[in-house]
Design a protein around this motif. Structure first.
Motif, short mmCIF file in Angstrom:
data_model
loop_
_atom_site.label_atom_id
_atom_site.label_comp_id
_atom_site.label_asym_id
_atom_site.label_seq_id
_atom_site.Cartn_x
_atom_site.Cartn_y
_atom_site.Cartn_z
N VAL A 102 0.31 -0.59 -0.12
CA VAL A 102 0.22 -0.18 0.08
C VAL A 102 0.56 0.98 0.02
O VAL A 102 2.13 1.11 0.61
CB VAL A 102 -0.61 -0.07 0.98
CG1 VAL A 102 -1.67 1.12 1.38
CG2 VAL A 102 -2.09 -1.12 1.34
N GLU A 103 1.07 2.42 -1.20
CA GLU A 103 1.59 2.77 -1.33
C GLU A 103 1.39 4.36 -0.09
O GLU A 103 2.52 4.68 0.28
CB GLU A 103 1.50 4.16 -2.43
CG GLU A 103 2.15 3.08 -2.97
CD GLU A 103 1.95 2.11 -4.15
OE1 GLU A 103 0.15 1.72 -4.11
OE2 GLU A 103 2.87 1.36 -4.40
N THR A 104 0.25 4.47 0.59
CA THR A 104 0.41 6.23 1.29
C THR A 104 -0.57 5.13 2.81
O THR A 104 -2.31 5.98 2.78
CB THR A 104 -0.43 6.35 0.44
OG1 THR A 104 -1.51 6.25 -0.04
CG2 THR A 104 0.31 7.08 -0.53
N GLN A 105 0.32 4.71 3.16
CA GLN A 105 -1.03 3.66 4.06
C GLN A 105 -0.08 4.63 5.66
O GLN A 105 0.43 5.13 5.35
CB GLN A 105 0.23 2.46 4.80
CG GLN A 105 -0.36 2.20 6.13
CD GLN A 105 -2.05 1.47 6.07
OE1 GLN A 105 -2.57 1.26 5.25
NE2 GLN A 105 -2.57 1.87 7.11
N ALA A 106 -1.63 5.48 6.19
CA ALA A 106 -1.09 5.79 7.92
C ALA A 106 -0.29 5.02 8.69
O ALA A 106 -0.74 3.97 8.44
CB ALA A 106 -2.61 6.53 8.41
N VAL A 107 1.37 5.76 8.81
CA VAL A 107 1.88 5.09 9.97
C VAL A 107 1.73 5.60 11.06
O VAL A 107 2.05 5.95 10.70
CB VAL A 107 3.08 4.31 9.42
CG1 VAL A 107 3.57 3.52 9.91
CG2 VAL A 107 3.11 3.21 7.96
N GLU A 108 1.61 5.32 11.80
CA GLU A 108 1.37 5.79 13.16
C GLU A 108 2.12 5.56 13.77
O GLU A 108 2.50 4.31 15.11
CB GLU A 108 -0.18 5.90 14.22
CG GLU A 108 -1.53 6.61 13.72
CD GLU A 108 -2.22 5.18 14.05
OE1 GLU A 108 -2.66 5.51 15.28
OE2 GLU A 108 -3.41 4.90 12.99
N THR A 109 2.87 7.07 14.45
CA THR A 109 4.73 6.24 15.06
C THR A 109 4.66 6.94 16.62
O THR A 109 3.97 7.90 17.19
CB THR A 109 6.04 7.10 14.78
OG1 THR A 109 5.24 8.63 14.72
CG2 THR A 109 6.20 7.60 13.21
N ALA A 110 4.62 6.48 17.50
CA ALA A 110 4.48 5.82 19.20
C ALA A 110 5.89 7.67 19.64
O ALA A 110 6.82 7.25 18.84
CB ALA A 110 4.85 4.81 19.62
N GLU A 111 5.20 8.47 20.13
CA GLU A 111 5.85 9.03 21.27
C GLU A 111 6.39 8.63 22.45
O GLU A 111 6.29 9.20 23.04
CB GLU A 111 4.62 11.06 20.87
CG GLU A 111 4.54 11.44 19.59
CD GLU A 111 5.94 12.18 19.19
OE1 GLU A 111 6.17 11.81 18.01
OE2 GLU A 111 6.50 13.01 20.10
N GLU A 112 4.64 8.34 22.29
CA GLU A 112 4.88 7.30 24.27
C GLU A 112 4.08 6.30 24.01
O GLU A 112 3.07 5.81 23.54
CB GLU A 112 3.51 8.24 24.56
CG GLU A 112 4.08 7.88 26.13
CD GLU A 112 3.03 9.00 27.47
OE1 GLU A 112 2.08 9.66 26.74
OE2 GLU A 112 3.45 9.10 28.67
#
Ligand SMILES: CC[C@H](C)[C@H](NC(=O)[C@@H](NC[C@H](O)[C@@H](N)CC(C)C)C(C)C)C(=O)N[C@@H](Cc1ccccc1)C(=O)OC
Length: 331
Positions: A102-112
């Motif tokens: 999937v080219e534009t998958q929302a990838v949620e990066t953890a800040e916590e």
């Protein structure tokens, strides 16, 4: 397209969770993620996760990917039923499982991340495979990998073939007939509020009579155990010598050398048997003669959960057609 990827237990002693290799970004960064039909956020340990909260997990560094894009002003924050949680920012990037890109998958990066994620060093994040309505990204909710991949798939389905203390498989876009026996029984799914919610046709304890009573619950690959109404759970442990509902251990425990009956559940006319070995989930602590049951009460949760202990007793089809259904077959 079609694709397959391994579902590997993260612990050799008992099946607490299963992880699957995924690639993110350009050049591809490989992480081991927990595919979770009980939630709908795709989040990862990242270069933004405080070092004090990272203990050996692989991380995603968006700055090292030429195809990553910050989703400006978007954040996410999630709380799971077991009290764990995480929060952070959002990027879009290339994301693939089993060759499905999937080219534009929302990838949620953890800040916590909460402490249980920090200590679970074999899980680098989650891939939510629930319905996108449950996604927590704000101000605009994001689509799951399955919703994004669906148009590319030969069939709008994914299947789970989880195994007891062994590597299993998640397939995308096709149903592998070699993975099950007999027929697949499909039942309707209620997508509100966003879980794979279905109704089982009843249960039986060991060779006892089968009680044909509807049990509505969710199929949750991200939850280890099965959580059902107290009446069912007490009926089961009444057949187990020395079983008690332990406040200190937070559930039903019994002597590990007790004989356990199998637990049978119905899907339509079909019957599925969870063998005694799955029902004796784990020693309460390494080497203890006291074991924790794979079936526990859902009374404290508010919903019934068919977690891995049940799912690994079957081949399960998550059918994303309109209207969605869920299929169960013996294997
Ligand atoms: C978006 C939130 C997701 C969907 C979250 N989902 C869940 O908690 C479900 N799945 C739980 C996950 O499979 C979890 N075991 C993954 C591991 C790796 C942490 C549970 C209920 C079976 C949820 O419902 N959270 C509840 C909190 C909750 C739920 C149940 C009981 C208690 C508390 C909430 O915040 O809903 C908005």
């Amino acid at each position: 397209d079609t694709g397959s990827a391994a579902a590997t237990p993260i612990d050799p002693r008992f099946d607490i969770a299963y992880v699957t290799p995924v690639t993110i970004g350009t050049p591809p960064q490989t992480l081991q993620l927990d595919l979770d039909t009980g939630s709908s956020d795709l989040w990862v340990f990242s270069s933004h996760t405080p070092a004090s909260q990272v203990r050996g997990q692989q991380i995603y560094s968006p700055d090292k990917s030429t195809t990553s894009k910050l989703l400006d002003g978007h954040t996410w924050s999630i709380r799971y039923g077991d009290g764990s949680g995480s929060r952070g920012n959002v990027y879009t990037d290339n994301f693939a499982i089993g060759g499905i890109m999937v080219e534009t998958q929302a990838v949620e990066t953890a800040e916590e991340v909460s402490s249980s994620f920090t200590t679970e060093d074999n899980i680098d994040g989650l891939v939510g495979l629930g319905f996108s309505t449950l996604n927590t990204v704000s101000p605009e909710g994001q689509l799951t990998f399955f919703d994004n991949a669906k148009p590319k798939l030969d069939a709008p389905v994914f299947t789970a073939d989880l195994k007891y203390m062994k590597e299993g498989t998640y397939d995308f876009g096709f149903i592998d007939e070699s993975k099950y026996t007999g027929e697949i029984t499909y039942v309707p799914v209620d997508t509100d509020p966003g879980y794979w919610t279905f109704t089982s046709s009843g249960y039986g304890v060991g060779s006892g009579t089968f009680s044909s009573s509807p049990i509505t619950g969710i199929a949750d690959t991200g939850t280890s155990l099965v959580y059902l109404p107290t009446a069912i759970v007490t009926a089961y442990y009444r057949q187990v010598e020395g079983a008690t509902n332990s406040r200190s251990y937070g559930g039903y425990v019994f002597p590990c050398n007790s004989t356990l009956p199998p637990f049978v559940f119905g899907i339509g006319e079909a019957k599925f048997t969870i063998p005694p070995s799955y029902m004796s989930y784990a020693a309460v602590t390494d080497g203890s003669p006291t074991c924790f049951g794979g079936l526990q009460s859902s009374s404290g949760i508010g919903i019934n959960i068919w977690g891995d202990v049940a799912l690994k007793a079957a081949f399960v089809v998550f059918n994303g057609e309109e209207p969605p259904t869920i299929g169960w077959a013996n294997k």
